[in-house]
Design an enzyme around this catalytic site. Structure first.
Site, mmCIF file in Angstrom:
data_model
loop_
_atom_site.group_PDB
_atom_site.id
_atom_site.type_symbol
_atom_site.label_atom_id
_atom_site.label_comp_id
_atom_site.label_asym_id
_atom_site.label_seq_id
_atom_site.Cartn_x
_atom_site.Cartn_y
_atom_site.Cartn_z
ATOM 1 N N SER A 13 0.938 -1.175 -0.247
ATOM 2 C CA SER A 13 0.051 0.109 -0.056
ATOM 3 C C SER A 13 1.094 1.278 -0.379
ATOM 4 O O SER A 13 2.275 1.407 0.890
ATOM 5 C CB SER A 13 -1.041 -0.316 1.240
ATOM 6 O OG SER A 13 -2.116 -0.909 1.190
ATOM 7 N N GLY A 14 0.208 2.103 -0.306
ATOM 8 C CA GLY A 14 1.123 3.513 -0.340
ATOM 9 C C GLY A 14 2.270 3.535 -1.208
ATOM 10 O O GLY A 14 3.268 4.014 -0.702
ATOM 11 N N GLY A 70 -9.889 -1.471 1.624
ATOM 12 C CA GLY A 70 -9.504 -2.648 1.329
ATOM 13 C C GLY A 70 -8.701 -3.506 2.629
ATOM 14 O O GLY A 70 -9.300 -5.249 2.986
ATOM 15 N N ILE A 72 -8.358 -1.850 5.940
ATOM 16 C CA ILE A 72 -9.253 -1.857 7.076
ATOM 17 C C ILE A 72 -10.262 -2.924 6.897
ATOM 18 O O ILE A 72 -11.100 -3.294 8.269
ATOM 19 C CB ILE A 72 -9.727 0.116 6.114
ATOM 20 C CG1 ILE A 72 -8.676 0.391 6.778
ATOM 21 C CG2 ILE A 72 -10.637 -0.220 7.777
ATOM 22 C CD1 ILE A 72 -8.392 2.276 6.701
ATOM 23 N N THR A 95 -5.993 4.333 -1.770
ATOM 24 C CA THR A 95 -6.145 5.605 -2.664
ATOM 25 C C THR A 95 -6.873 7.249 -2.599
ATOM 26 O O THR A 95 -6.711 8.159 -2.299
ATOM 27 C CB THR A 95 -6.592 5.122 -3.905
ATOM 28 O OG1 THR A 95 -6.495 3.499 -4.337
ATOM 29 C CG2 THR A 95 -7.014 5.906 -4.805
ATOM 30 N N ASP A 222 -24.408 7.038 15.028
ATOM 31 C CA ASP A 222 -25.926 6.930 14.772
ATOM 32 C C ASP A 222 -26.987 6.145 15.285
ATOM 33 O O ASP A 222 -27.971 5.830 14.948
ATOM 34 C CB ASP A 222 -26.768 8.852 14.405
ATOM 35 C CG ASP A 222 -26.768 8.188 12.963
ATOM 36 O OD1 ASP A 222 -25.697 7.204 12.620
ATOM 37 O OD2 ASP A 222 -26.302 9.095 11.877
ATOM 38 N N GLU A 282 -15.116 -2.666 -2.622
ATOM 39 C CA GLU A 282 -14.459 -4.096 -3.238
ATOM 40 C C GLU A 282 -15.988 -5.146 -2.984
ATOM 41 O O GLU A 282 -17.375 -4.265 -2.803
ATOM 42 C CB GLU A 282 -13.981 -5.196 -1.860
ATOM 43 C CG GLU A 282 -12.463 -4.721 -1.987
ATOM 44 C CD GLU A 282 -11.690 -4.692 -3.205
ATOM 45 O OE1 GLU A 282 -11.892 -5.470 -3.889
ATOM 46 O OE2 GLU A 282 -10.640 -3.922 -2.811
#
Length: 343
Positions: A13-14, A70, A72, A95, A222, A282
């Site tokens: 990632s990144g 994804g 997470i 992203t 909430d 996804e």
């Protein structure tokens, strides 16, 4: 005894930024009083999810999901179904990083994102549960269906890594002329919608795909989804809706939108056609689908001071991205008009 933290990170990632910063990130959590260890995900399916479940059952107090939306989502799926759930933190390296925006976590510096732990602030976040047939999946940010929502499947991973949110915007602009309404039945707390729809969204935060005002009045925790049904619209009307969306969320007043709060949703097609459900970017399964809101289900490390003050976590380049998207759709609209004139 020190609390224990497990960092589950996606090494690619990144632009592989996480791997280089792991030592500094580890130090941040150690200074916050956590005995911290790491797990690097692999290409094996559900690698992050399985490790999150293992770590939760092993008694870790905090699980840190480091990667894109994804990663997470997988970590949440590893712990959301458990009776005893650890607290969570996220280090955004993807992203769009929608969820980090909702939690007011820094999105351009992973070490600064980790340092939010020092605030000792947690937001009790709702989690969505999606049921399709006998399958169940959890999501943290967005469920959606319709032709435009399928663009997340069509943006190549390399393009997303290079161009970020703009890759989604450009692909979305390319797909606008292809939008075809689907005949749907959508049940929610206060009513039923039967008819054609271009797409619908089931939102847990106010930020989806880089659009920061898609659910402008959403309050985390909430117990309600924000349901947005986009009625059949032609190409020009859809462009107007997107312009309203970018203009402080004024799309919610459009007659082409159903905008409501609900704790549960059932969605299916009325003609038996296939409708794919997208969760957190996804593929999540096919309709018929049921969405259930699990209120305040997971404690997430967050900058709750800024959340309470409603400080806008807008990216520095958000306006530039949106202007690029509008230019793209205007060009497509012009091309379509020229094509119609030639015919």
């Amino acid at each position: 005894m020190n609390k224990r933290a497990r960092i589950i990170y996606n090494p690619v990632s990144g632009r592989e930024m996480i791997k280089r910063q792991i030592p500094d990130i580890l130090q941040v959590y150690e200074e916050a009083g956590y005995e911290t260890s790491t797990f690097s995900t692999t290409p094996t399916p559900f690698s992050a999810q399985k490790e999150a479940e293992r770590a939760a059952k092993a008694g870790f107090d905090l699980i840190v999901a480091a990667g894109g939306d994804g990663t997470i989502n997988e970590v949440v799926n590893g712990i959301a179904g458990l009776e005893k759930r650890p607290q969570m933190a996220i280090l955004p390296a993807g992203t769009t990083n929608d969820y980090a925006r909702a939690l007011h976590i820094p999105r351009n510096d992973l070490v600064e994102a980790a340092k939010v732990i020092h605030r000792n602030q947690f937001a009790k976040m709702d989690i969505g549960k999606l049921r399709t047939g006998e399958e169940e999946r959890f999501f943290v940010n967005i469920g959606a269906a319709g032709y435009l929502t399928e663009l997340t499947y069509e943006v190549p991973a390399q393009q997303k890594a290079i161009f970020g949110n703009l890759a989604y915007f450009v692909k979305g602009a390319e797909m606008l002329p292809r939008i075809r309404p689907v005949s749907v039945r959508i049940e929610y707390d206060t009513g039923i919608y039967e008819g054609k729809a271009s797409m619908f969204f089931v939102a847990l935060t106010n930020s989806v795909g880089g659009f920061e005002k898609i659910a402008p009045d959403k309050m985390p925790g909430d117990g309600k989804f924000t349901l947005i049904i986009v009625k059949p619209t032609n190409f020009v009307e859809l462009l107007r809706l997107i312009t309203l969306l970018m203009n402080n969320g004024k799309h919610v007043n459009s007659p082409n939108i159903i905008y409501t709060k609900t704790s549960a949703i059932k969605a299916q097609t009325m003609d038996g056609s296939k409708m794919m459900i997208n969760i957190d970017g996804e593929y999540g399964g096919d309709a018929p689908a049921e969405f259930i809101n699990l209120q305040q289900h997971i404690d997430m490390i967050a900058n709750t001071d800024n959340m309470a003050a409603n400080i806008d976590p807008r990216d520095d380049d958000a306006e530039e991205r949106e202007e690029a998207f509008i230019r793209q759709v205007e060009e497509l609209e012009k091309n379509q008009q020229n094509t119609n004139n030639e015919e």
